[in-house]
Write a protein that holds these residues in place. Sequence first.
Motif, PDB file in Angstrom:
ATOM      1  N   GLY A  69       0.513  -0.901   0.337  1.00  0.00           N
ATOM      2  CA  GLY A  69       0.028  -0.232   0.149  1.00  0.00           C
ATOM      3  C   GLY A  69       0.774   1.088   0.061  1.00  0.00           C
ATOM      4  O   GLY A  69       0.602   2.174  -0.291  1.00  0.00           O
ATOM      5  N   GLY A  70       2.452   1.144   0.061  1.00  0.00           N
ATOM      6  CA  GLY A  70       3.540   1.769   0.380  1.00  0.00           C
ATOM      7  C   GLY A  70       2.694   2.748   1.258  1.00  0.00           C
ATOM      8  O   GLY A  70       2.415   2.739   2.050  1.00  0.00           O
ATOM      9  N   ALA A  71       3.286   4.766   0.773  1.00  0.00           N
ATOM     10  CA  ALA A  71       3.513   5.435   2.364  1.00  0.00           C
ATOM     11  C   ALA A  71       1.593   5.676   2.590  1.00  0.00           C
ATOM     12  O   ALA A  71       2.487   6.373   4.302  1.00  0.00           O
ATOM     13  CB  ALA A  71       4.067   6.675   1.397  1.00  0.00           C
ATOM     14  N   LEU A  72       0.423   5.976   1.672  1.00  0.00           N
ATOM     15  CA  LEU A  72      -0.336   5.641   2.487  1.00  0.00           C
ATOM     16  C   LEU A  72      -0.634   4.898   3.805  1.00  0.00           C
ATOM     17  O   LEU A  72      -1.041   5.372   4.552  1.00  0.00           O
ATOM     18  CB  LEU A  72      -1.147   5.918   1.914  1.00  0.00           C
ATOM     19  CG  LEU A  72      -3.202   6.734   2.052  1.00  0.00           C
ATOM     20  CD1 LEU A  72      -3.074   7.767   2.616  1.00  0.00           C
ATOM     21  CD2 LEU A  72      -4.069   6.142   1.304  1.00  0.00           C
ATOM     22  N   ALA A  73      -0.582   3.340   2.963  1.00  0.00           N
ATOM     23  CA  ALA A  73      -0.674   3.194   4.498  1.00  0.00           C
ATOM     24  C   ALA A  73       0.688   2.361   5.466  1.00  0.00           C
ATOM     25  O   ALA A  73      -0.043   2.549   6.640  1.00  0.00           O
ATOM     26  CB  ALA A  73      -0.950   1.373   3.002  1.00  0.00           C
ATOM     27  N   GLY A  74       1.512   2.912   5.281  1.00  0.00           N
ATOM     28  CA  GLY A  74       3.404   3.168   5.884  1.00  0.00           C
ATOM     29  C   GLY A  74       2.382   4.228   7.157  1.00  0.00           C
ATOM     30  O   GLY A  74       2.602   3.493   8.275  1.00  0.00           O
ATOM     31  N   HIS A  75       2.330   5.465   6.468  1.00  0.00           N
ATOM     32  CA  HIS A  75       1.282   6.325   7.723  1.00  0.00           C
ATOM     33  C   HIS A  75       0.469   5.614   8.598  1.00  0.00           C
ATOM     34  O   HIS A  75       0.699   5.782   9.718  1.00  0.00           O
ATOM     35  CB  HIS A  75       0.982   7.924   6.694  1.00  0.00           C
ATOM     36  CG  HIS A  75       2.195   8.755   7.090  1.00  0.00           C
ATOM     37  ND1 HIS A  75       3.234   8.903   7.022  1.00  0.00           N
ATOM     38  CD2 HIS A  75       2.536   9.211   5.188  1.00  0.00           C
ATOM     39  CE1 HIS A  75       3.982   9.515   6.338  1.00  0.00           C
ATOM     40  NE2 HIS A  75       3.819   9.576   5.131  1.00  0.00           N
ATOM     41  N   ALA A  76       0.162   5.520   8.196  1.00  0.00           N
ATOM     42  CA  ALA A  76      -1.548   4.747   8.878  1.00  0.00           C
ATOM     43  C   ALA A  76      -0.829   3.799  10.183  1.00  0.00           C
ATOM     44  O   ALA A  76      -0.881   3.349  11.061  1.00  0.00           O
ATOM     45  CB  ALA A  76      -2.833   3.909   8.745  1.00  0.00           C
ATOM     46  N   ASP A  77      -0.474   2.415   9.736  1.00  0.00           N
ATOM     47  CA  ASP A  77       0.168   1.363  10.488  1.00  0.00           C
ATOM     48  C   ASP A  77       1.631   2.294  11.635  1.00  0.00           C
ATOM     49  O   ASP A  77       1.295   1.470  12.768  1.00  0.00           O
ATOM     50  CB  ASP A  77       0.928   0.872   9.306  1.00  0.00           C
ATOM     51  CG  ASP A  77       0.040  -0.017   8.394  1.00  0.00           C
ATOM     52  OD1 ASP A  77      -1.140  -0.323   8.954  1.00  0.00           O
ATOM     53  OD2 ASP A  77      -0.206  -0.780   7.842  1.00  0.00           O
ATOM     54  N   GLY A  78       2.483   3.289  10.932  1.00  0.00           N
ATOM     55  CA  GLY A  78       3.157   3.922  11.950  1.00  0.00           C
ATOM     56  C   GLY A  78       2.217   3.940  12.888  1.00  0.00           C
ATOM     57  O   GLY A  78       2.748   3.718  13.973  1.00  0.00           O
ATOM     58  N   ALA A  79       1.938   4.940  12.586  1.00  0.00           N
ATOM     59  CA  ALA A  79       1.133   6.108  14.137  1.00  0.00           C
ATOM     60  C   ALA A  79      -0.103   4.386  14.851  1.00  0.00           C
ATOM     61  O   ALA A  79       0.416   4.771  16.116  1.00  0.00           O
ATOM     62  CB  ALA A  79      -0.434   6.540  13.137  1.00  0.00           C
ATOM     63  N   LEU A  80      -0.368   3.460  14.517  1.00  0.00           N
ATOM     64  CA  LEU A  80      -0.895   2.243  15.141  1.00  0.00           C
ATOM     65  C   LEU A  80       0.185   1.641  15.616  1.00  0.00           C
ATOM     66  O   LEU A  80      -0.269   1.460  16.951  1.00  0.00           O
ATOM     67  CB  LEU A  80      -2.034   1.193  14.347  1.00  0.00           C
ATOM     68  CG  LEU A  80      -3.081   2.538  13.477  1.00  0.00           C
ATOM     69  CD1 LEU A  80      -3.828   0.911  12.758  1.00  0.00           C
ATOM     70  CD2 LEU A  80      -4.015   2.344  14.514  1.00  0.00           C
ATOM     71  N   ALA A  81       1.375   1.562  15.121  1.00  0.00           N
ATOM     72  CA  ALA A  81       2.343   1.030  15.866  1.00  0.00           C
ATOM     73  C   ALA A  81       3.122   1.644  17.369  1.00  0.00           C
ATOM     74  O   ALA A  81       3.048   1.004  18.312  1.00  0.00           O
ATOM     75  CB  ALA A  81       3.599   0.763  14.914  1.00  0.00           C
ATOM     76  N   CYS A  82       2.859   3.056  16.650  1.00  0.00           N
ATOM     77  CA  CYS A  82       3.464   3.697  17.715  1.00  0.00           C
ATOM     78  C   CYS A  82       2.744   3.182  19.099  1.00  0.00           C
ATOM     79  O   CYS A  82       2.947   3.585  20.011  1.00  0.00           O
ATOM     80  CB  CYS A  82       3.333   5.091  17.707  1.00  0.00           C
ATOM     81  SG  CYS A  82       4.309   6.011  18.345  1.00  0.00           S
ATOM     82  N   ARG A  83       1.285   3.764  18.798  1.00  0.00           N
ATOM     83  CA  ARG A  83       0.303   3.790  20.158  1.00  0.00           C
ATOM     84  C   ARG A  83      -0.315   2.883  20.595  1.00  0.00           C
ATOM     85  O   ARG A  83       0.261   2.246  21.759  1.00  0.00           O
ATOM     86  CB  ARG A  83      -1.133   3.945  19.091  1.00  0.00           C
ATOM     87  CG  ARG A  83      -2.007   4.366  20.281  1.00  0.00           C
ATOM     88  CD  ARG A  83      -3.279   4.040  19.815  1.00  0.00           C
ATOM     89  NE  ARG A  83      -3.695   3.143  19.145  1.00  0.00           N
ATOM     90  CZ  ARG A  83      -5.397   3.273  17.928  1.00  0.00           C
ATOM     91  NH1 ARG A  83      -5.715   4.346  17.554  1.00  0.00           N
ATOM     92  NH2 ARG A  83      -5.292   1.688  17.223  1.00  0.00           N
ATOM     93  N   GLU A  84       0.574   1.511  20.368  1.00  0.00           N
ATOM     94  CA  GLU A  84       0.314   0.329  21.228  1.00  0.00           C
ATOM     95  C   GLU A  84       1.463   0.035  21.374  1.00  0.00           C
ATOM     96  O   GLU A  84       1.899  -0.568  22.386  1.00  0.00           O
ATOM     97  CB  GLU A  84       0.196  -1.276  19.203  1.00  0.00           C
ATOM     98  CG  GLU A  84      -1.153  -0.536  18.703  1.00  0.00           C
ATOM     99  CD  GLU A  84      -2.235  -1.163  19.936  1.00  0.00           C
ATOM    100  OE1 GLU A  84      -1.270  -1.933  20.828  1.00  0.00           O
ATOM    101  OE2 GLU A  84      -3.589  -0.387  19.669  1.00  0.00           O
TER     102      GLU A  84
END
Length: 249
Positions: A69-84
Amino acid sequence: MTSGIDCAMPLTAKSAQALAAHGYRFAARYLVPAGYDWKRLTRAEAEAITAAGMQIVSVFETAARRSAGGALAGHADGALACREAHTVGQPAGSAIYFAVDYDAGPEQYDEIEAYLRAAAAEVPDYRIGVYGSYAVVEQMAKRKVCSHFWQTHAWSRGRKSPFANIHQYKTNVSVDGIAMDLNQSFGQEGWWNTKAAASDNRLDKADADALVRILQATWAAAKTQTDKDEIHRLANVVRRVSGQPEVKP
């Protein structure tokens, strides 16, 4: 070389102790959001793994081909991973691996790179790792996208990358009724435990300032902007753990 496991099934105090008794010294577990509770790492589980004497390797994966999914998916997943990571108490400076859990080819490498760089932008407290095949590890290492590499034997066609910090060498095994994969690690894994998180020892300001000066000298000699950005990030990690404000690029 250190033996460890990765599994989707959450570990209990009993199962963590049993794995430690078998000689396993780390467990890779999932940082994933609500909705993936069947494999989601919790603070209680992290404490159980730590109490058993094992380290924790954090990995984010919601879908095997999510990195496409490229950058769009990366930004979303990075934010989720950071929160977890914050929720479970993962300490700053340790690693979060993002999974490329399919046989990615050259046509996907740019998308994977964009995904990982975007994820990294959302997790400033942590180092970035990638889980994937030999080819993915080799490509992301050469592109200097990550600082940690976890290679699976799947799709690797018998090859093993010298960049691998962790090597998943056998999948789909059962130990004491727990479905898991087996791994070996070779240093710089980026793992963590709750004791390190709980201690929260601050770095002395004088020592921090000395480290920042060394990093600034290294920054001046760096040849690429990617290297400069990484050195700047590390300097801010040093400032943060010594109680000092970060400096913008």
